[in-house]
Enzyme design. Structure first.
Site, PDB file in Angstrom:
ATOM      1  N   LYS A 108     -33.370  73.178 135.831  1.00  0.00           N
ATOM      2  CA  LYS A 108     -33.574  74.549 135.289  1.00  0.00           C
ATOM      3  C   LYS A 108     -34.647  75.206 135.821  1.00  0.00           C
ATOM      4  O   LYS A 108     -35.512  74.615 136.237  1.00  0.00           O
ATOM      5  CB  LYS A 108     -33.563  74.446 133.719  1.00  0.00           C
ATOM      6  CG  LYS A 108     -33.306  75.687 132.940  1.00  0.00           C
ATOM      7  CD  LYS A 108     -31.869  75.552 132.683  1.00  0.00           C
ATOM      8  CE  LYS A 108     -31.325  77.060 131.956  1.00  0.00           C
ATOM      9  NZ  LYS A 108     -30.026  77.013 131.563  1.00  0.00           N
ATOM     10  N   ASP A 148     -28.729  82.698 134.162  1.00  0.00           N
ATOM     11  CA  ASP A 148     -29.190  82.111 132.760  1.00  0.00           C
ATOM     12  C   ASP A 148     -29.638  83.432 131.946  1.00  0.00           C
ATOM     13  O   ASP A 148     -29.058  84.715 132.375  1.00  0.00           O
ATOM     14  CB  ASP A 148     -30.045  81.191 132.622  1.00  0.00           C
ATOM     15  CG  ASP A 148     -30.129  80.580 131.138  1.00  0.00           C
ATOM     16  OD1 ASP A 148     -29.271  79.861 130.758  1.00  0.00           O
ATOM     17  OD2 ASP A 148     -31.225  80.715 130.594  1.00  0.00           O
TER      18      ASP A 148
HETATM   19  P1  NAD Z   1     -27.898  87.252 128.035  1.00  0.00           P
HETATM   20  O1  NAD Z   1     -29.367  87.700 128.307  1.00  0.00           O
HETATM   21  O2  NAD Z   1     -27.003  87.898 128.743  1.00  0.00           O
HETATM   22  O3  NAD Z   1     -27.901  87.471 126.714  1.00  0.00           O
HETATM   23  C1  NAD Z   1     -29.019  87.104 125.525  1.00  0.00           C
HETATM   24  C2  NAD Z   1     -28.583  87.965 124.332  1.00  0.00           C
HETATM   25  O4  NAD Z   1     -29.446  87.530 123.192  1.00  0.00           O
HETATM   26  C3  NAD Z   1     -28.918  89.475 124.302  1.00  0.00           C
HETATM   27  O5  NAD Z   1     -27.784  90.238 123.658  1.00  0.00           O
HETATM   28  C4  NAD Z   1     -30.406  89.499 123.398  1.00  0.00           C
HETATM   29  O6  NAD Z   1     -30.346  90.968 123.130  1.00  0.00           O
HETATM   30  C5  NAD Z   1     -29.966  88.624 122.405  1.00  0.00           C
HETATM   31  N1  NAD Z   1     -31.190  88.211 122.010  1.00  0.00           N
HETATM   32  C6  NAD Z   1     -32.314  87.783 122.090  1.00  0.00           C
HETATM   33  N2  NAD Z   1     -32.987  87.351 121.243  1.00  0.00           N
HETATM   34  C7  NAD Z   1     -32.330  87.500 119.928  1.00  0.00           C
HETATM   35  C8  NAD Z   1     -32.577  87.363 118.801  1.00  0.00           C
HETATM   36  N3  NAD Z   1     -33.940  87.099 118.149  1.00  0.00           N
HETATM   37  N4  NAD Z   1     -31.537  87.864 117.934  1.00  0.00           N
HETATM   38  C9  NAD Z   1     -30.496  87.953 118.270  1.00  0.00           C
HETATM   39  N5  NAD Z   1     -30.048  88.322 119.476  1.00  0.00           N
HETATM   40  C10 NAD Z   1     -31.056  87.940 120.364  1.00  0.00           C
HETATM   41  O7  NAD Z   1     -27.963  85.766 128.014  1.00  0.00           O
HETATM   42  P2  NAD Z   1     -27.025  84.764 128.094  1.00  0.00           P
HETATM   43  O8  NAD Z   1     -26.554  84.428 129.404  1.00  0.00           O
HETATM   44  O9  NAD Z   1     -25.601  85.295 127.172  1.00  0.00           O
HETATM   45  O10 NAD Z   1     -27.415  83.490 127.352  1.00  0.00           O
HETATM   46  C11 NAD Z   1     -27.449  83.218 126.074  1.00  0.00           C
HETATM   47  C12 NAD Z   1     -27.687  81.736 125.793  1.00  0.00           C
HETATM   48  O11 NAD Z   1     -26.849  80.933 126.234  1.00  0.00           O
HETATM   49  C13 NAD Z   1     -29.165  81.113 126.326  1.00  0.00           C
HETATM   50  O12 NAD Z   1     -29.578  80.415 125.468  1.00  0.00           O
HETATM   51  C14 NAD Z   1     -28.441  80.500 127.427  1.00  0.00           C
HETATM   52  O13 NAD Z   1     -29.445  79.581 127.954  1.00  0.00           O
HETATM   53  C15 NAD Z   1     -27.303  79.985 126.922  1.00  0.00           C
HETATM   54  N6  NAD Z   1     -26.396  79.658 128.227  1.00  0.00           N
HETATM   55  C16 NAD Z   1     -26.093  80.691 129.051  1.00  0.00           C
HETATM   56  C17 NAD Z   1     -24.955  80.302 130.008  1.00  0.00           C
HETATM   57  C18 NAD Z   1     -24.638  81.451 130.855  1.00  0.00           C
HETATM   58  O14 NAD Z   1     -23.626  80.989 131.831  1.00  0.00           O
HETATM   59  N7  NAD Z   1     -25.091  82.538 131.076  1.00  0.00           N
HETATM   60  C19 NAD Z   1     -24.598  78.949 130.132  1.00  0.00           C
HETATM   61  C20 NAD Z   1     -24.793  77.944 129.030  1.00  0.00           C
HETATM   62  C21 NAD Z   1     -25.740  78.221 128.176  1.00  0.00           C
END
Ligand code: NAD
Length: 426
Positions: A108, A148
């Protein structure tokens, strides 16, 4: 006794490992390997801002473990990124890849930066400088970054391009999650959300529960949350609440047009206020839909069947876990539940579908994408999704079966499945 509350994700990850190891005759050498990342890398990223000043950012990459294959895991751009967070996220990648059985290790990375404060060209310069710093450590068969939080296909494209310039090679496989025109896999953008929907459906089926008509509240309407919402809706759930970091909307009768809400969020910069009737999305429709705006923290405590943390770590803590009214928590974010909160949810009988299972769809499709790059193949989206479904269903079934066999929670069972695979080299 309840475990000590800790908001440090790396401390928590090691405690989760310790707990799982109690139920499993874990080889002390493997345990030592898992408790100590193979390599931690910190790079300086000096960059000229658009106003001419120079600023130095800090970038990180943790290569946690590669027993099962090359290190694999996303890159995150967020002001709060630090080494302990990245270590925990890399550890969870090792576990996740073992749970779903893809031949990757765990890695990561990230940069401590708020990307919303950068212009497009600053973001590109930052990414290219970061890629140069990482270049000696990454590569198709060594360590493969992916998107991510706050990173995407465009950022992956810049990393690939910079890597190819520095190494003088053609290296489409140095990152996954690229744009399709750049050799990305069909379906990667949707994969984590879709994988979560498959994991939920398979778990509910194994538990003998009917998914149709269940109500869902989602914290985080980014990449993962927005696709998950669509696929759960397709599966017959009613999405009643959506939120982002600024707040959200709660419509008990169900939020019907998710595409319109997304377009509204893109335009206004927030989900709050996005009440859509016809093609019009604004506050004036709130009364007609019977909805209301909610504060960011409220989304987790609504009277729904399923609550989905899909934002960042530590959103379910000892402070709010008792207020959770849902019977199911689908962890789409990495590490959203603190240890103490986990114990509270267990006591309340809440079923937690753990992150290392629920959000593994992204890395699974990254594996397909790496496979395409090496074999010069291109799979259509239907093939990618069909393979993803098989993989997520069999992982969810294995976890549920282990939870019954050992009489443990799904999280503990997921760790057992992962540790068995890591131990056997399977
Ligand atoms: P992203 O940046 O596209 O979206 C994140 C979202 O979370 C945004 O809408 C942001 O406004 C919101 N957010 C941030 N703080 C917040 C809060 N306090 N309350 C409510 N909403 C809040 O990111 P993503 O890629 O969708 O990733 C989200 C999560 O999923 C992360 O933990 C990431 O590690 C995990 N994840 C992502 C992937 C991937 O393929 N993108 C894979 C596995 C895990």
């Amino acid at each position: 006794m309840l475990p000590m509350e800790t908001n440090n994700p790396w401390t928590r990850a090691k405690l989760q490992l310790k707990e799982a190891a109690k139920r499993f005759d874990l080889d002390p050498l493997l345990r030592a390997r898992l408790e100590n990342p193979d390599r931690t890398i910190e790079v300086s990223i000096p960059m000229r801002l658009d106003d001419g000043t120079v600023k130095v950012y800090r970038g990180f990459r943790v290569q946690h473990n590669n027993i099962r294959g090359p290190y694999k895991g996303g890159l995150r751009y967020h002001a709060k990124v630090d080494m302990d967070e990245v270590k925990a996220l890399a550890f969870w990648m090792t576990m996740k890849n073992a749970v779903v059985g893809v031949p990757f290790g765990g890695g990561k990375g990230g940069v401590a930066v708020d990307p919303k404060r950068l212009s497009e060209s600053e973001l590109q310069r930052l990414t290219r400088e970061f890629a140069r710093g990482l270049e000696p450590m990454i590569g198709e068969r060594r360590d493969v970054p992916a998107p991510d939080v706050n990173t995407n296909g465009r950022i992956m494209h810049w990393i690939r391009d910079e890597y190819e310039q520095v190494t003088g090679s053609d290296a489409p496989g140095v990152v996954t999650g690229k744009l399709i025109e750049d050799g990305g896999s069909e379906g990667r953008t949707e994969a984590t959300g879709l994988g979560g929907a498959y994991a939920l459906a398979a778990t509910l089926k194994a538990l003998g529960k009917e998914q149709q008509g269940m109500t869902v509240a989602i914290q985080g309407f980014g990449n993962v949350g927005s696709y998950l919402a669509r696929y759960l809706q397709e599966a017959g759930c009613s999405i009643v609440a959506l939120s982002d970091s600024k707040g959200g909307i709660y419509v008990p009768r169900g939020i019907k047009d998710l595409d319109l809400v997304e377009a509204c969020k893109e335009k206004s910069g927030r989900v709050a206020g996005c009440y859509c009737v016809g093609s019009v999305c604004d506050l004036s429709n709130m009364g007609e839909l019977g909805g209301r705006d909610i504060a960011p923290e409220e989304v987790l405590n609504l009277p729904v069947d399923i609550v989905v943390p899909a934002a960042l770590e530590n959103s379910i803590t000892a402070e709010n876990a008792r207020d959770i009214r849902a019977k199911i928590v689908l962890e789409m974010a990495n590490g959203p539940t603190t240890l103490e909160a986990d114990a509270i949810l267990k006591e309340k009988g809440v079923i937690v579908i753990p992150d290392i299972l629920a959000n593994a769809g992204g890395v699974a499709v990254s594996y397909f994408s790496g496979y395409h790059n090496i074999h010069k193949e291109h799979w259509i989206k239907e093939d990618v999704f069909a393979r993803l479904q098989t993989l997520m269903e069999s992982a969810a079934e294995a976890v549920e079966a282990a939870s019954r066999e050992y009489k443990v929670t799904l999280r503990e069972a997921a760790y057992l499945v992962a540790l068995k695979r890591l131990s056997s080299g399977e």
